[in-house]
Design a protein around this motif. Structure first.
Motif, PDB file in Angstrom:
ATOM      1  N   ALA A 108       0.830  -1.202   0.000  1.00 23.04           N
ATOM      2  CA  ALA A 108       0.000   0.000   0.000  1.00 23.04           C
ATOM      3  C   ALA A 108       0.864   1.252   0.000  1.00 23.04           C
ATOM      4  CB  ALA A 108      -0.924  -0.008   1.219  1.00 23.04           C
ATOM      5  N   SER A 109       1.898   1.221   0.799  1.00 18.34           N
ATOM      6  CA  SER A 109       2.788   2.373   0.861  1.00 18.34           C
ATOM      7  C   SER A 109       3.479   2.619  -0.477  1.00 18.34           C
ATOM      8  CB  SER A 109       3.807   2.147   1.979  1.00 18.34           C
ATOM      9  OG  SER A 109       4.982   2.874   1.723  1.00 18.34           O
ATOM     10  N   ALA A 110       3.933   1.544  -1.106  1.00 14.88           N
ATOM     11  CA  ALA A 110       4.638   1.694  -2.375  1.00 14.88           C
ATOM     12  C   ALA A 110       3.707   2.169  -3.484  1.00 14.88           C
ATOM     13  CB  ALA A 110       5.290   0.370  -2.768  1.00 14.88           C
ATOM     14  N   LEU A 111       2.473   1.687  -3.473  1.00  7.80           N
ATOM     15  CA  LEU A 111       1.538   2.033  -4.557  1.00  7.80           C
ATOM     16  C   LEU A 111       0.652   3.218  -4.193  1.00  7.80           C
ATOM     17  CD1 LEU A 111       0.399  -1.503  -5.827  1.00  7.80           C
ATOM     18  CD2 LEU A 111       2.098   0.036  -6.832  1.00  7.80           C
ATOM     19  N   ARG A 174       9.649   4.766 -15.737  1.00  8.83           N
ATOM     20  CA  ARG A 174      10.908   4.499 -15.047  1.00  8.83           C
ATOM     21  C   ARG A 174      10.634   3.685 -13.795  1.00  8.83           C
ATOM     22  NH1 ARG A 174      13.057   8.237 -11.189  1.00  8.83           N
ATOM     23  NH2 ARG A 174      11.420   9.530 -10.319  1.00  8.83           N
ATOM     24  N   ALA A 175      11.682   3.315 -13.112  1.00 11.12           N
ATOM     25  CA  ALA A 175      11.522   2.443 -11.957  1.00 11.12           C
ATOM     26  C   ALA A 175      12.575   2.748 -10.918  1.00 11.12           C
ATOM     27  CB  ALA A 175      11.617   0.986 -12.391  1.00 11.12           C
ATOM     28  N   LEU A 176      12.220   2.511  -9.664  1.00 14.94           N
ATOM     29  CA  LEU A 176      13.176   2.624  -8.565  1.00 14.94           C
ATOM     30  C   LEU A 176      13.402   1.236  -8.001  1.00 14.94           C
ATOM     31  CD1 LEU A 176      11.600   5.700  -6.749  1.00 14.94           C
ATOM     32  CD2 LEU A 176      13.489   5.678  -8.376  1.00 14.94           C
ATOM     33  N   GLU A 177      14.652   0.892  -7.769  1.00 19.41           N
ATOM     34  CA  GLU A 177      14.927  -0.437  -7.256  1.00 19.41           C
ATOM     35  C   GLU A 177      15.807  -0.380  -6.017  1.00 19.41           C
ATOM     36  OE1 GLU A 177      14.450  -3.128 -11.268  1.00 19.41           O
ATOM     37  OE2 GLU A 177      16.434  -2.946 -10.390  1.00 19.41           O
ATOM     38  N   ARG A 178      15.481  -1.219  -5.062  1.00 15.76           N
ATOM     39  CA  ARG A 178      16.287  -1.371  -3.855  1.00 15.76           C
ATOM     40  C   ARG A 178      16.541  -2.857  -3.679  1.00 15.76           C
ATOM     41  NH1 ARG A 178      15.599   3.322  -0.788  1.00 15.76           N
ATOM     42  NH2 ARG A 178      16.529   2.289   1.005  1.00 15.76           N
ATOM     43  N   ALA A 179      17.808  -3.210  -3.488  1.00 17.57           N
ATOM     44  CA  ALA A 179      18.153  -4.625  -3.416  1.00 17.57           C
ATOM     45  C   ALA A 179      18.742  -4.972  -2.057  1.00 17.57           C
ATOM     46  CB  ALA A 179      19.149  -4.971  -4.518  1.00 17.57           C
ATOM     47  N   ARG A 180      18.528  -6.215  -1.651  1.00 19.73           N
ATOM     48  CA  ARG A 180      19.179  -6.725  -0.454  1.00 19.73           C
ATOM     49  C   ARG A 180      19.394  -8.232  -0.607  1.00 19.73           C
ATOM     50  NH1 ARG A 180      14.138  -5.287   3.405  1.00 19.73           N
ATOM     51  NH2 ARG A 180      14.789  -3.255   2.620  1.00 19.73           N
ATOM     52  N   ALA A 181      20.180  -8.767   0.291  1.00 22.53           N
ATOM     53  CA  ALA A 181      20.411 -10.210   0.288  1.00 22.53           C
ATOM     54  C   ALA A 181      19.587 -10.832   1.397  1.00 22.53           C
ATOM     55  CB  ALA A 181      21.891 -10.504   0.499  1.00 22.53           C
ATOM     56  N   GLY A 211       4.438  11.546 -14.115  1.00 23.47           N
ATOM     57  CA  GLY A 211       4.292  12.271 -12.869  1.00 23.47           C
ATOM     58  C   GLY A 211       4.660  11.434 -11.664  1.00 23.47           C
ATOM     59  N   ASP A 212       5.545  10.442 -11.873  1.00 17.50           N
ATOM     60  CA  ASP A 212       5.984   9.563 -10.787  1.00 17.50           C
ATOM     61  C   ASP A 212       4.834   8.868 -10.082  1.00 17.50           C
ATOM     62  OD1 ASP A 212       8.575  10.047 -11.370  1.00 17.50           O
ATOM     63  OD2 ASP A 212       9.020  11.277  -9.633  1.00 17.50           O
ATOM     64  N   ARG A 213       3.785   8.575 -10.823  1.00 20.78           N
ATOM     65  CA  ARG A 213       2.664   7.840 -10.234  1.00 20.78           C
ATOM     66  C   ARG A 213       3.023   6.356 -10.185  1.00 20.78           C
ATOM     67  NH1 ARG A 213      -2.401   6.238 -12.782  1.00 20.78           N
ATOM     68  NH2 ARG A 213      -1.383   6.919 -14.670  1.00 20.78           N
ATOM     69  N   PRO A 214       3.043   5.739  -9.001  1.00 22.76           N
ATOM     70  CA  PRO A 214       3.406   4.324  -8.917  1.00 22.76           C
ATOM     71  C   PRO A 214       2.295   3.449  -9.485  1.00 22.76           C
ATOM     72  CG  PRO A 214       2.769   5.137  -6.760  1.00 22.76           C
ATOM     73  CD  PRO A 214       2.767   6.322  -7.677  1.00 22.76           C
ATOM     74  N   VAL A 215       2.663   2.472 -10.297  1.00 21.86           N
ATOM     75  CA  VAL A 215       1.649   1.612 -10.904  1.00 21.86           C
ATOM     76  C   VAL A 215       1.892   0.130 -10.663  1.00 21.86           C
ATOM     77  CG1 VAL A 215       1.017   3.270 -12.686  1.00 21.86           C
ATOM     78  CG2 VAL A 215       2.856   1.667 -13.131  1.00 21.86           C
ATOM     79  N   GLU A 216       3.098  -0.207 -10.250  1.00 20.85           N
ATOM     80  CA  GLU A 216       3.383  -1.620  -9.991  1.00 20.85           C
ATOM     81  C   GLU A 216       4.440  -1.719  -8.907  1.00 20.85           C
ATOM     82  OE1 GLU A 216       4.819  -4.895 -13.078  1.00 20.85           O
ATOM     83  OE2 GLU A 216       6.452  -4.018 -11.938  1.00 20.85           O
TER      84      GLU A 216
END
Lengths: 241, 241
Positions: A108-111, A174-181, A211-216
């Motif tokens: 919910a927070s991300a979208l 575009r997309a923002l990505e955050r990675a972790r192990a 407009g940086d609207r999150p869709v996925e």
DNA sequence: CCCAATTTGTTCGTATGTATA
DNA sequence: TTATACATACGAACAAATTGG
């Protein structure tokens, strides 16, 4: 705001609003410049930026086109996994499950939804060289993707982002990505054929539209035994020697 | 090759050759255009590209400067770890060990040396909010960094890349990174205060100077319990509303 | 505080080159 | 070949930011 940005906004609005649809060509630069009442240089500067952002594609001698989601674009802009020896390949996608569920806090927070809102949760297995390497969990708003169902998803041709675009009019730009192990859990270990607890990479992507609207929101689990997650940084533009 | 690229190459050569040193200002655009015998627009296009590649920095009213390795630049161009809540911070670096060793196959290949060539191997521990989060192993050619020793490394002020630049005339201009997940080994587990076998991210970076000449190979081990590896993708350039 | 000089940023218009259909 | 479209190059004028007096 400088004039070329005004023009850029206007073009962006026209693309977003569907005046120019993905894959179609824009009027020529001189026509556009005339329509906006600006010089051709100013128009070009606006197009330059949209082109650098992958929203427009220019082809000398042919015209300027609204970017569409080809397999190539997906590979170079959104797919960051390649074999350790550098081989890049479009993955083949197998649908594992399609469900309508309630958004948890994270989703919910991300979208930008409220927890509990209806979302579609799509699990995919991605194969490279016939081997399962990635497990993807995609989450999209059910309100935004009204009418999406397993059948339509299965019967799509092309990439998922292409389907968002052609069937729902939603363009991922575009997309923002955050990675972790993390240690792989049982379900995903089974699907990827890994021993329980194996170290895997987890990449959380928020895909954005205009407009940086999150869709996925997408959580990818990657078996990095034979593959790497690659961060393609800015490449210089020198031309041939 | 178009004229503006000829000019760009010439500027690049002058920067690389030290005619213009990091941090210093270039002659004004009109002077440069005059010197090259091109129009100001052509000169500007060359500078535009160099600026997009972070080799030059333009400041309206002040001039155009050769990019230098400030802490800010390091943070935004080369440091890809931030706290899960998004906090970005320049890490504090503790030197763990400095050794002169022989390059193994992996390092030699990355740095375009021969296996067995002399290299400096520098191990650092990076702290964020006073907690050890990253363990870095840097490898550079001993021939290229002639005279580097532990004392000079300890007594540097600023970032390592800044030292490369000011003390060895070597400018890191971009980097390639490949990441994977792995189980932490005993040595690094101890240094980062992790249980043996914990899943960590391993990022292998090849830092490049002009002409894509590799100058540093770095293997970072990241504890992603509280932090993420972030892939900053192209941001649109819209200006304020 | 204001003014003047300097420098980059923006905008205009025109001409010519190059790729495509 | 011809027409069209984007790409390159030129030069001029003014705007905006910075600096120093």
């Amino acid at each position: 705001m400088p004039l070329y940005r005004v023009v850029k906004r206007a073009l962006l609005g026209a693309i977003e609003g569907g005046t120019y649809s993905p894959g179609s060509s824009l009027p020529s630069e001189s026509e556009l410049a005339g329509a906006f009442g600006v010089s051709i240089g100013t128009l070009r500067k606006a197009v330059d930026e949209l082109s650098a952002e992958h929203l427009l594609v220019r082809r000398q001698g042919r015209g300027t086109f609204v970017a569409s989601h080809s397999a190539d674009r997906f590979l170079f802009q959104f797919f960051h996994v390649e074999r350790a020896d550098g081989l890049r390949e479009v993955p083949s996608v197998e649908l594992v499950s399609f469900e309508r569920v309630r958004a948890d806090e994270e989703v919910a927070s991300a979208l930008r939804l409220r927890a509990g809102d209806a979302v579609f949760q799509i699990d995919n297995r991605l194969l490279l060289q016939r081997r399962a390497v990635i497990y993807d969990r995609l989450t999209v708003s059910a309100a935004l993707f009204k009418g999406l169902n397993e059948k339509r998803l299965r019967e799509r041709s092309g990439t998922i982002y292409q389907m968002y675009q052609t069937e729902f009019g939603i363009s991922v730009v575009r997309a923002l990505e955050r990675a972790r192990a993390t240690a792989v859990d049982r379900q995903i270990a089974r699907v990827l054929g890994l021993p329980l607890g194996q170290a895997v990479m987890q990449v959380r992507r928020t895909a954005l539209s205009f407009g940086d609207r999150p869709v996925e929101y997408r959580c990818s689990t990657i078996n990095t035994a034979q593959h790497d997650y690659v961060n393609r940084l800015s490449k210089p533009n020198l031309g041939a020697a």
